[in-house]
Motif scaffolding. Structure first.
Motif, short mmCIF file in Angstrom:
data_model
loop_
_atom_site.label_atom_id
_atom_site.label_comp_id
_atom_site.label_asym_id
_atom_site.label_seq_id
_atom_site.Cartn_x
_atom_site.Cartn_y
_atom_site.Cartn_z
N ILE A 3 3.32 -37.60 2.99
CA ILE A 3 4.55 -37.49 3.80
C ILE A 3 4.40 -38.22 5.12
CG2 ILE A 3 5.29 -35.30 2.75
CD1 ILE A 3 4.13 -33.83 5.16
N GLY A 4 3.37 -39.05 5.25
CA GLY A 4 3.13 -39.76 6.50
C GLY A 4 4.30 -40.60 6.97
N PRO A 5 4.82 -41.50 6.12
CA PRO A 5 5.94 -42.34 6.58
C PRO A 5 7.17 -41.51 6.96
CG PRO A 5 4.92 -43.27 4.61
CD PRO A 5 4.33 -41.89 4.79
N THR A 6 7.42 -40.43 6.22
CA THR A 6 8.58 -39.59 6.49
C THR A 6 8.43 -38.81 7.79
OG1 THR A 6 8.94 -39.31 4.12
CG2 THR A 6 10.03 -37.72 5.58
N LEU A 7 7.18 -38.38 8.07
CA LEU A 7 6.93 -37.48 9.20
C LEU A 7 6.54 -38.21 10.48
CD1 LEU A 7 6.96 -34.38 9.53
CD2 LEU A 7 4.49 -34.40 9.19
N PRO A 49 14.04 -33.00 6.43
CA PRO A 49 14.07 -32.03 5.34
C PRO A 49 13.09 -32.34 4.23
CG PRO A 49 16.29 -32.63 6.03
CD PRO A 49 15.36 -33.57 6.73
N SER A 50 12.88 -33.63 3.96
CA SER A 50 11.98 -34.02 2.86
C SER A 50 10.53 -33.70 3.15
CB SER A 50 12.14 -35.51 2.58
OG SER A 50 11.86 -36.27 3.74
N ALA A 51 10.19 -33.41 4.43
CA ALA A 51 8.80 -33.13 4.77
C ALA A 51 8.40 -31.70 4.41
CB ALA A 51 8.57 -33.36 6.27
N GLY A 52 9.38 -30.78 4.31
CA GLY A 52 9.08 -29.42 3.89
C GLY A 52 8.30 -28.62 4.92
N GLY A 53 7.83 -27.44 4.46
CA GLY A 53 7.11 -26.53 5.35
C GLY A 53 5.83 -27.12 5.88
N ARG A 54 5.12 -27.89 5.06
CA ARG A 54 3.87 -28.51 5.51
C ARG A 54 4.13 -29.42 6.70
NH1 ARG A 54 -1.52 -28.53 6.36
NH2 ARG A 54 -2.55 -30.47 5.76
N GLY A 55 5.21 -30.20 6.64
CA GLY A 55 5.54 -31.09 7.74
C GLY A 55 5.89 -30.34 8.99
#
Length: 288
Positions: free
Chosen positions: A251-255, A214-220
């Motif tokens: 958002i690299g680490p998250t995604l 969820p924290s990555a958003g639409g871009r992710g």
């Protein structure tokens, strides 16, 4: 170079320019039907995911263009070209080539007719190119938002599909086996729309949905879908590009895990996936 070869190159260029006027992106081909320009990265120590970003010629179908000046420059750099290729999947036609082969000992036209009866479609009047061996290339146009992959014999023996990232040998091209010609009465036709029922057969089955954090958003989500849409030959490149964008956007680490899952779904190994993501992290100044 023999006079006949110079004449063949001049004629191929003329045909290529004519095709470009119809909105078809073209590139020079050799007598073997392969791109006539060698890769500028052939002596590089490792694989180079360059599709022409370096600005030099020699990237195969990625060289294709509708710009007359660029086309002339391509042929000037390939003085032994005797034909031209037409890139598939590009606007405005989003060309799909249905290659009906005759060299396999099968009746590809009959197989296509049988598919039409079974799935309720007919091939509309369209451009038909006759190959030196007697085969047929049917030109169809696809929707702008659909990526049709290349395939060989997946529909039926003797039926190959040229889609995004592929090319068709253009009419007027000379090869070691003869000249490609347009079937009588079809040269003036535009590529006909691909019947929806046939288009469904050309597309790979939908892949399972892979949720992104969820924290990555639409871009992710967009980056994950970009990786999931990769076909053989572009999987590593797409993963590397998406991972670079993710790290650049913070958002690299998250995604990373979602990108890795998507890449494995396309067929990349665990080792390739992790190495590519780690390389993207280093490239963007991050620690994987």
């Amino acid at each position: 170079m023999a006079t006949t070869d110079r004449q063949a190159t001049t004629l191929a260029l003329a045909h290529a320019l004519s095709a470009a006027e119809r909105g078809l992106a073209v590139l020079p081909l050799s007598r073997t039907k392969l791109p006539a320009l060698r890769s500028p990265h052939r002596d590089d120590p490792g694989p180079t995911p360059c599709h022409g970003e370096c600005g030099r010629f020699g990237h195969g179908v990625h060289d294709a263009s509708t710009d007359p000046a660029r086309i002339r420059a391509l042929f000037a750099a390939a003085p032994r070209a005797t034909g031209y290729g037409i890139a598939c999947g590009l606007p405005p036609h989003h060309l799909i080539g249905v290659d009906l082969d005759t060299k396999t000992g099968t009746d590809a036209p009959a197989a296509l007719h049988e598919l039409g009866l079974r799935h309720l479609f007919t091939i509309p009047a369209t451009v038909i190119v006759v190959t030196p061996s007697g085969g047929r290339h049917l030109w169809l146009s696809g929707p702008p938002d659909v990526v049709v992959p290349n395939s060989a014999g997946r529909l039926a023996p003797g039926i190959d599909i040229r889609g995004a990232g592929g090319y068709l040998v253009g009419p007027g091209s000379r090869t070691d086996h003869g000249t490609y010609t347009t079937a009588p009465g079809t040269a003036h036709l535009p590529p006909a729309p691909c019947p929806p029922a046939l288009l469904r057969l050309l597309l790979p089955p939908p892949r399972a949905h892979h949720p992104t954090p969820p924290s990555a958003g639409g871009r992710g989500r967009g980056l994950v879908q970009f990786v999931l849409a990769a076909h053989r030959g572009q999987r590593n490149t797409r993963l590397f590009w998406a991972a670079c964008r993710a790290y650049e956007d913070g958002i690299g680490p998250t995604l990373a895990d979602a990108l890795a899952d998507a890449a494995r779904t396309t067929g990349l190994s665990e080792r390739e996936t992790r190495a590519t993501i780690a390389s993207a992290a280093r490239m963007t100044g991050h620690h994987p």
